[in-house]
Design a protein around this motif. Sequence first.
Motif: not given
Length: 241
Positions: A7-10, A15-20
């Motif tokens: 869950a942490i990695e997801q 965040i990394a891909d800009g979704t968040l």
Amino acid sequence: MPVTQRAIEQIKGRIADGTLRPGDRLPTERDLSADLGVSRSSMREAIRALTTLGVLEARHGAGVYVTALRPGDLLETFSVLAEVSQGETLIEVLQVRRMLEPAATALAAARADDAQLRRLGELVDRIGSGDEGDTVAADLTFHQAIVEITGNATLAAINDGLSSRTFNARVWRGHREPGAAARLREDHARIHRALLARDPDAARAAATMHVLEVERWLRADLDVRAGGPEGAHRRGGRGDI
């Protein structure tokens, strides 16, 4: 991979891909756990872990948000390494500083303005002129100010983690030789003179010499604590400091 770690990695992936993005509010715990296919208890643990790391923040009554993701926030827990490590790990921390500080000092020599140089000079004047607490504080602030001059927030955050007040106080316990405070002040004065001269090479060399000297002091203190021969000579055969 454990469910909580997945869950942490997801979440980090989104965040990394800009979704968040920084400042975004996360979906509710129920929605996010269903979306990621994990239990709500695992999601709570993941959010708690990411909050501790400075990635997320819980706002009372408003939900969970992505932080501004500033380097200083994300690397805040990094200082624990320098503050609680023992023995050779402390030496390794100083060795990392020896890699970073000279480069930062050389860059500062090319970028510092007159006001920044005056402030550094004032800090040099405080080193060794007051009590030990003031010297430790001035020493810490001096090096932090140099790294800040580089304009690299990530480098500043790493430096803060490697050079906390607690770490500096621990190193200062090794400054037991006669004239140690005077030499420490001269080390800083030498760095300051190189910065005033806008000489990156001299600044790099002066910073390297300083960290090497601090490393030597720390090794001497660790030897005392370990009961080594040099330490036994320094403490007159006693088993403590």
